[in-house]
Design a protein around this motif. Structure first.
Motif, PDB file in Angstrom:
ATOM      1  N   SER A   1       1.896  20.373  44.508  1.00 18.64           N
ATOM      2  CA  SER A   1       2.573  19.068  44.579  1.00 18.64           C
ATOM      3  C   SER A   1       3.528  18.957  43.385  1.00 18.64           C
ATOM      4  O   SER A   1       3.431  19.729  42.412  1.00 18.64           O
ATOM      5  CB  SER A   1       1.545  17.945  44.521  1.00 18.64           C
TER       6      SER A   1
ATOM      7  N   GLY B   1       3.579  16.691  41.093  1.00 12.63           N
ATOM      8  CA  GLY B   1       2.816  16.388  39.885  1.00 12.63           C
ATOM      9  C   GLY B   1       2.124  17.626  39.328  1.00 12.63           C
ATOM     10  O   GLY B   1       2.087  17.846  38.110  1.00 12.63           O
ATOM     11  N   GLN B   2       1.568  18.458  40.225  1.00 13.89           N
ATOM     12  CA  GLN B   2       0.923  19.705  39.762  1.00 13.89           C
ATOM     13  C   GLN B   2       1.964  20.622  39.125  1.00 13.89           C
ATOM     14  O   GLN B   2       1.727  21.220  38.078  1.00 13.89           O
ATOM     15  CB  GLN B   2       0.250  20.410  40.943  1.00 13.89           C
TER      16      GLN B   2
ATOM     17  N   ARG C   1       2.792  19.520  35.702  1.00  9.65           N
ATOM     18  CA  ARG C   1       1.745  19.864  34.740  1.00  9.65           C
ATOM     19  C   ARG C   1       1.794  21.355  34.387  1.00  9.65           C
ATOM     20  O   ARG C   1       1.540  21.743  33.250  1.00  9.65           O
ATOM     21  CB  ARG C   1       0.369  19.471  35.279  1.00  9.65           C
TER      22      ARG C   1
ATOM     23  N   THR D   1       9.435  12.475  34.438  1.00 11.43           N
ATOM     24  CA  THR D   1       8.657  11.737  35.443  1.00 11.43           C
ATOM     25  C   THR D   1       9.524  11.140  36.548  1.00 11.43           C
ATOM     26  O   THR D   1       8.991  10.537  37.484  1.00 11.43           O
ATOM     27  CB  THR D   1       7.869  10.583  34.772  1.00 11.43           C
TER      28      THR D   1
ATOM     29  N   LEU E   1       8.702  11.722  40.272  1.00 14.65           N
ATOM     30  CA  LEU E   1       7.291  11.611  40.658  1.00 14.65           C
ATOM     31  C   LEU E   1       6.944  10.197  41.107  1.00 14.65           C
ATOM     32  O   LEU E   1       7.597   9.223  40.707  1.00 14.65           O
ATOM     33  CB  LEU E   1       6.405  11.985  39.456  1.00 14.65           C
ATOM     34  N   ASP E   2       5.891  10.071  41.923  1.00 15.26           N
ATOM     35  CA  ASP E   2       5.446   8.732  42.328  1.00 15.26           C
ATOM     36  C   ASP E   2       4.809   8.033  41.120  1.00 15.26           C
ATOM     37  O   ASP E   2       4.503   8.671  40.100  1.00 15.26           O
ATOM     38  CB  ASP E   2       4.455   8.818  43.497  1.00 15.26           C
TER      39      ASP E   2
ATOM     40  N   THR F   1       1.485   9.388  39.660  1.00 12.09           N
ATOM     41  CA  THR F   1       1.647  10.703  39.018  1.00 12.09           C
ATOM     42  C   THR F   1       2.461  10.566  37.733  1.00 12.09           C
ATOM     43  O   THR F   1       2.201  11.264  36.751  1.00 12.09           O
ATOM     44  CB  THR F   1       2.302  11.698  39.997  1.00 12.09           C
ATOM     45  N   GLN F   2       3.420   9.646  37.732  1.00 10.21           N
ATOM     46  CA  GLN F   2       4.176   9.379  36.492  1.00 10.21           C
ATOM     47  C   GLN F   2       3.217   9.014  35.361  1.00 10.21           C
ATOM     48  O   GLN F   2       3.323   9.529  34.249  1.00 10.21           O
ATOM     49  CB  GLN F   2       5.123   8.195  36.695  1.00 10.21           C
TER      50      GLN F   2
ATOM     51  N   GLU G   1       0.079   9.735  35.062  1.00 14.52           N
ATOM     52  CA  GLU G   1      -0.728  10.895  34.659  1.00 14.52           C
ATOM     53  C   GLU G   1       0.066  11.830  33.763  1.00 14.52           C
ATOM     54  O   GLU G   1      -0.440  12.333  32.752  1.00 14.52           O
ATOM     55  CB  GLU G   1      -1.200  11.668  35.896  1.00 14.52           C
ATOM     56  N   VAL G   2       1.328  12.066  34.144  1.00  8.89           N
ATOM     57  CA  VAL G   2       2.149  12.993  33.351  1.00  8.89           C
ATOM     58  C   VAL G   2       2.443  12.393  31.973  1.00  8.89           C
ATOM     59  O   VAL G   2       2.388  13.088  30.944  1.00  8.89           O
ATOM     60  CB  VAL G   2       3.446  13.366  34.123  1.00  8.89           C
TER      61      VAL G   2
END
Ligand code: ATP
Length: 278
Positions: A151, A153-154, A157, A177, A180-181, A184-185, A187-188
């Protein structure tokens, strides 16, 4: 200025096809700091990032100084920089940052072999450990996949893991970011916060036009407009008392979308300089 300066940009001028785009830009990032470079679209943020990273297109003429860890690098391409003056990089476009034909594991073990002197097997173990520390589930499985099998996000990372594995003193993250949704933003941003900005981790230059993300991640902001520095201060100060028109608009928009922020500084006229003051 602190003696432990990781990045010093001094009187940086960038011309694209003869046109001045970045003008006399000066700022620094100290070890252990997370600093945001904010500016409107087209203000010269990505060109500045390119000059810092040694990735400027041929059409860009660079004048002035970029020092990383005390080494002048303005005229040295990324691939020719010494280990001491190399920076890690994280971009918005994760597809072009990774080789689509090579498994994630083969890409991630390279910096562990090259910069940590590990054997092939030990490098793979280090890659697994790094992904696990970054809360990536099933790291063994992820490392066997190609970038297209992850994905967004993956992939971002993995790009951060690649940047960290190179052991840089500085990471430049240019709109990491944006693609990204919202979840996920978050998380990053959290991961960037955990992996940078301490005595033991790289300093961070975060490039964005999202002041909300900057506030979550950085202590200080450098604000440019039309290629010139217009404001530089801690984000706490900027949120309380933004000075430049662009900064005022950003802070106003942030306050509209995130009620409950600390109030403006006493006596601050929040309406001045806004396009819409109604
Ligand atoms: N390779 C190039 N050739 C010609 N002009 C360019 C090139 N790269 C950037 N520019 C121009 O330089 C200016 C600054 O571009 P830059 O990409 O640095 O802006 P930015 O602040 O990063 O914008 P955004 O937030 O939209 O990404 C823009 O006017 C852009 O059109």
């Amino acid at each position: 200025m602190a003696t432990n300066t990781v990045l010093k940009v001094d009187k940086l001028c960038l011309h694209v096809e003869g046109q001045p785009v970045v003008k006399d830009l000066c700022f620094h990032v100290a070890a252990g700091e997370r600093v945001c470079l904010l500016g409107p679209s087209g203000s010269g943020k990505s060109l500045t990032a390119g000059a810092i990273l040694g990735l400027s297109p041929q059409s860009v003429q660079i004048d002035g100084s970029v020092c990383i860890n005390g080494v002048e690098v303005a005229d040295i391409r990324a691939t020719r920089r010494s280990a001491q003056s190399r920076s890690g990089m994280v971009f918005q476009d994760t597809h072009s940052a990774l080789n689509p034909l090579v498994s994630v594991g083969a890409q991630l073990r390279e910096p562990f072999m090259r910069f940590h002197g590990l054997s092939r097997n030990a490098a793979m173990e280090a890659a697994v450990a790094m992904l696990a520390a970054m809360n990536i589930e099933r790291p063994h499985e992820i490392l066997q996949r190609s970038p297209a099998e992850l994905s967004g996000g993956q992939r971002q990372r993995i790009c951060m893991a690649l940047a960290l594995a190179c052991k840089p003193a500085l990471i430049v993250a240019d709109e990491p970011t944006t693609a990204l949704d919202v979840l996920t933003q978050q998380e990053v941003l959290k991961l960037l916060r955990e992996c940078t900005g301490t005595a033991d981790t790289p300093a961070l230059l975060f490039i964005s036009h999202d002041i909300g993300a900057a506030c979550r991640l950085c202590e200080r902001a450098v604000i440019i407009d039309e290629g010139r520095l217009v404001e530089s201060n801690t984000l706490t100060h900027i949120i309380a008392s933004p000075q430049h028109r662009f900064t005022r608009q950003l802070v106003h928009a942030l306050r509209e979308s995130a009620p409950g922020m600390p109030p403006y500084a006493p006596g601050f006229d929040a309406r001045e300089g806004l396009l819409c003051t109604a």
